[in-house]
Write an enzyme that holds these catalytic residues in place. Sequence first.
Site, mmCIF file in Angstrom:
data_model
loop_
_atom_site.group_PDB
_atom_site.id
_atom_site.type_symbol
_atom_site.label_atom_id
_atom_site.label_comp_id
_atom_site.label_asym_id
_atom_site.label_seq_id
_atom_site.Cartn_x
_atom_site.Cartn_y
_atom_site.Cartn_z
ATOM 1 N N ASP B 322 21.407 69.019 40.471
ATOM 2 C CA ASP B 322 21.203 69.161 41.919
ATOM 3 C C ASP B 322 21.466 70.592 42.383
ATOM 4 O O ASP B 322 21.899 70.809 43.518
ATOM 5 C CB ASP B 322 22.131 68.212 42.676
ATOM 6 C CG ASP B 322 22.108 66.813 42.116
ATOM 7 O OD1 ASP B 322 21.008 66.269 42.001
ATOM 8 O OD2 ASP B 322 23.170 66.277 41.783
ATOM 9 N N SER B 347 22.442 74.989 45.849
ATOM 10 C CA SER B 347 23.107 73.695 45.844
ATOM 11 C C SER B 347 22.291 72.769 46.740
ATOM 12 O O SER B 347 22.201 72.991 47.935
ATOM 13 C CB SER B 347 24.531 73.828 46.372
ATOM 14 O OG SER B 347 25.107 72.549 46.452
ATOM 15 N N ARG B 348 21.690 71.743 46.132
ATOM 16 C CA ARG B 348 20.775 70.887 46.905
ATOM 17 C C ARG B 348 21.518 69.770 47.628
ATOM 18 O O ARG B 348 20.928 69.093 48.455
ATOM 19 C CB ARG B 348 19.712 70.300 45.982
ATOM 20 C CG ARG B 348 18.859 71.358 45.342
ATOM 21 C CD ARG B 348 17.659 70.779 44.611
ATOM 22 N NE ARG B 348 17.063 71.843 43.835
ATOM 23 C CZ ARG B 348 17.329 72.096 42.565
ATOM 24 N NH1 ARG B 348 18.184 71.324 41.919
ATOM 25 N NH2 ARG B 348 16.762 73.090 41.932
ATOM 26 N N VAL B 349 22.773 69.553 47.275
ATOM 27 C CA VAL B 349 23.512 68.428 47.849
ATOM 28 C C VAL B 349 24.718 68.892 48.654
ATOM 29 O O VAL B 349 25.037 68.325 49.695
ATOM 30 C CB VAL B 349 23.960 67.463 46.711
ATOM 31 C CG1 VAL B 349 24.791 66.319 47.256
ATOM 32 C CG2 VAL B 349 22.747 66.918 45.966
#
Lengths: 164, 486
Positions: B322, B347-349
Amino acid sequence: MSDQIINKILETTFTIHDLRQKIRILKNFVGHSLFASQMPLDPEVNNFTSWLEDLGSEFLAQFNQSNYSTLFGEMEKKVESLPNLVIYFAIETTSGQLNSVGKWLRESYGSNFIFDPKYDPSLIAGCAFVWKGVYKDYSLKAKINENHQQILEVIKGTIGSQNT
Amino acid sequence: MSTNTTEVGYVTSSRDFLIHLDGLPSVRPNDIIENESGLRAIVNGLEETQVEALILDSGRVNPGQMFKKSNSSLSLKIGRSLLGRAINPLGVAIDGHGIISDSGPDDKQMSLESQATGIASRQFIRNQFITGVSLVDTLVPIGKGQRELVIGDAHSGKTGFLVDLIVNQKNTDVICVYALIGKPILQVKNLIDVLEANNALDHTVVIAAASSDPAPLIFLAPKTALTVAEYFQRAGKDVLLILDDMGIHAKIYREISLLGDRSPGRESYPGDIFYQQAHLMERAGNFKKEFGGGSITALPVIELNLNDFTTFIPTNLMSMTDGHLMFKANLRSQGQTPAIDIALSVSRVGRQTQNRVQNLLSQRIRQVLAQAAELETVSRFSSELPYETQILLHQKELIEELIKQEPLTFVPLEVQMILMALPFTDLLRDKPVELLRKNKHALIEIFTQDPELNQLSKSLSNLTSDDQLITLLQKSSTKLQQLLKS
């Protein structure tokens, strides 16, 4: 045709080691007689002259230059697919004893049966065998392991009574 | 007559650690078989007439040798007694502190090969994983249950950063699991010593397969690490899992596959290399209460070859995680620690786990850094810059100084927010960067220990925007102003 040849050899052969050796000897002997110039005779063949004579000229006449390689290829494959019983003996066996075991196995379990004798002195007495990947241990070693605690108690009891 | 019956197989061929056997009629993949001298192998595949197995111990196997089926499959007894210990992937202690004792009724025998639980078991990632590193927590935040790839050149400070993360968890309830995959034995020993010296081993389990261990054992290391992590996650704990490094894991799997005559694909890796690594990554996540309630935050690590992150395995790992933290050796040599390239890190989350002020502040910092990067080139050719540009470039320098953090230091989240907001206040507007560099530690100390300023850091949760934070700091006590004047 390879099946017939194998069956003929199996009449007097009981162990996998003997079977492989006899096929190798036969291959060399037939090869030498068919392609003398290209294939020298293995000196080991001299130990099997009586067996080769017993096979008879009619049997050897089945081989020719065109089927030689195919037939022996098929036979070698067939040997690897034969049902093989591995027997672990606690003692070193003589060829005579092995032949007796082999004959008894044939009579009991069928003509296509071959066995692979192995020597394992750790068995102490009795034997163990492997059939279709399953190991069954009928040896004294297995019995001792099974009754380990009881045997120890008997020994302890005996030593105790001797001391008193 | 009673008999001792076991299944056996005879080795028909052996190539290095890969063997083929005839027999063993009812074995299944992942069953353990062993020969008379105790040499163990794991069943890797079943062919029409043969069984393929991988030798797990050092030793030589010759055709004709007999292997017996053992009663165990590939599993591990896991309990709290593993904390503070270093084990190999088969659960054998390697730290010289004796055998692992049973912890009690909570011990569980867990299979190493398990499927990741489905979407029904997972929940939205809401909580931030506090690393104590300002750069990460503010600009590339990680959520509890997130999978964040740690990627970078050799000697870029990846291991040091990971050790910091573990050390920084010592006063939290987080359990750390560190898997060293195919690393030199000296590195394994050093890591254990560093963790022990920093009192960070008590909440950590180290799983190590050194480069000198047999390849199949190295291949098992991440599976064991995930199984240990799952044990603690199912007990409701938040777990930090580090897999160092997955590039070696991929190479080991390539070695095993090529030896097993599987057809090679791109870069000679087998076709299922993506599956092998993705099914490990999928086991991490944030779980619902019915499934234990804890989380596994996974940080797979990969060392890059010649700075190239577009090769097969790094891009595979990027796609199954992620986000990633990109470490650069040249940043480290310029004095930036941690040497994370902010522009290339994602950081996708994590953003969804930050509070509003943190989020807005992070956006503002990123904007300043991006604008300054554009203006920096122009500024080199211009003798006199507009005042706004000068401020922007000064802010960038201040931010760059603030994100530098000494190894083994922890900055609380509230203090991070205050520090990162300082460049936008008037307090540092005309001050040289050296002043900040000199007073950075004092600032952290004053905000955590001074009762008045500590109160300020605690009141941040009531704020709704970064502007409010900046205003609050401008009005803050004279102590802060005095410190920044000196």
